[in-house]
Scaffold this motif. Sequence first.
Motif, PDB file in Angstrom:
ATOM      1  N   UNK A 100       0.843  -1.193   0.000  1.00 37.88           N
ATOM      2  CA  UNK A 100       0.000   0.000   0.000  1.00 37.88           C
ATOM      3  C   UNK A 100       0.874   1.237   0.000  1.00 37.88           C
ATOM      4  N   UNK A 101       0.272   2.357  -0.342  1.00 32.96           N
ATOM      5  CA  UNK A 101       0.935   3.651  -0.307  1.00 32.96           C
ATOM      6  C   UNK A 101       0.532   4.359   0.987  1.00 32.96           C
ATOM      7  N   UNK A 102       1.450   4.540   1.937  1.00 32.74           N
ATOM      8  CA  UNK A 102       1.093   5.171   3.219  1.00 32.74           C
ATOM      9  C   UNK A 102       0.502   6.567   3.066  1.00 32.74           C
ATOM     10  N   UNK A 103       0.720   7.195   1.916  1.00 36.59           N
ATOM     11  CA  UNK A 103       0.172   8.522   1.691  1.00 36.59           C
ATOM     12  C   UNK A 103      -1.164   8.528   0.975  1.00 36.59           C
ATOM     13  N   UNK A 104      -1.734   7.342   0.778  1.00 39.02           N
ATOM     14  CA  UNK A 104      -2.997   7.258   0.019  1.00 39.02           C
ATOM     15  C   UNK A 104      -3.933   6.257   0.698  1.00 39.02           C
ATOM     16  N   UNK A 105      -4.458   6.657   1.840  1.00 36.66           N
ATOM     17  CA  UNK A 105      -5.276   5.740   2.636  1.00 36.66           C
ATOM     18  C   UNK A 105      -6.771   5.886   2.378  1.00 36.66           C
TER      19      UNK A 105
END
Length: 315
Positions: free
Chosen positions: A300-305
Amino acid sequence: MKQKTITISLLMLLVSVFSFAQRQNTQERPGPITRPMIVEIAKNTYFINEFGMNAMYVLVGDKSALVIDTGTGFCDFKGIIEKLTDLPYKVVLTHGHPDHAGGINQFETVYMNLADTAMATHIPYEQKAEYGDIMRRMSIGYKDVWGYIKEDVITSTELPEIKPIEDEQVFDLGNRKVTAYYAPGHSPGCTAFLDPTTKILFSGDAANGNVGTRLPVSQTLRYLVRLKELQPAYDRMFTGHISYAGTIDVYSQKLEVLDDIIEAFRSILRGDAEVKEVQNHLFPEMKNTVAVYGQASVGFDPGNLWEEGKEHKIY
């Protein structure tokens, strides 16, 4: 005597050349399996294993057939389909990545979620060949079972007509109806196909145990929960990589894996995920951020939750 000596010498030369050719062929094709393997996983339902690179499926009804994914393009898939059935058929894609859409050049029409159109229609020969090389080098399961070379990749650049798949669109094959369900995450256009006749969900790469998403985590989770809610309409899940790399075994993915994937994504949104940095299994020089839960390791992208403009709701 001289003639006999010449004859023996020529014979030895021919044997030597043949042996050299065999050695060269063995080096280029290290494995004994030189064509895709076909397994009937249910009545009139065929799994085609393209050298461990990916899984393609052919579902045959009374009036027509449905082909799910086209592979990387290392084989005459169209020829395989037409040996399995003489009925008309539609070709659909679970998503547009090269190992699932690389073979679209063999067909006149392909159905897909249009969100993946750009990637599916811009797959160069070199990208397909590189993927084949990567898969050959992976030491997973049985080693050196596949006997393919990069020259096997279909070089045609002809593109099919692309037609859209709508969410919950039904493909009526005649006494057998298959429904498409959007499941974006692994790619924006990921789509799964539910066949109640065999109680199989053909999930592509949408719900693999190592699935990753660059979309908002909450969006990916919402669609995965919907796939879960489709049970008990299915009791087996065949993914886009059911026989992977060197592995020749054919098993459906355990349904519990989907439960673990869902819980891993939920833990990310809750803020209590077990997060790790791991090597990318295809490109070891790259690292991915993953959340681990049970049998799942989800990227996952930690900046795109969270989805923009939507309530922060954990499904």
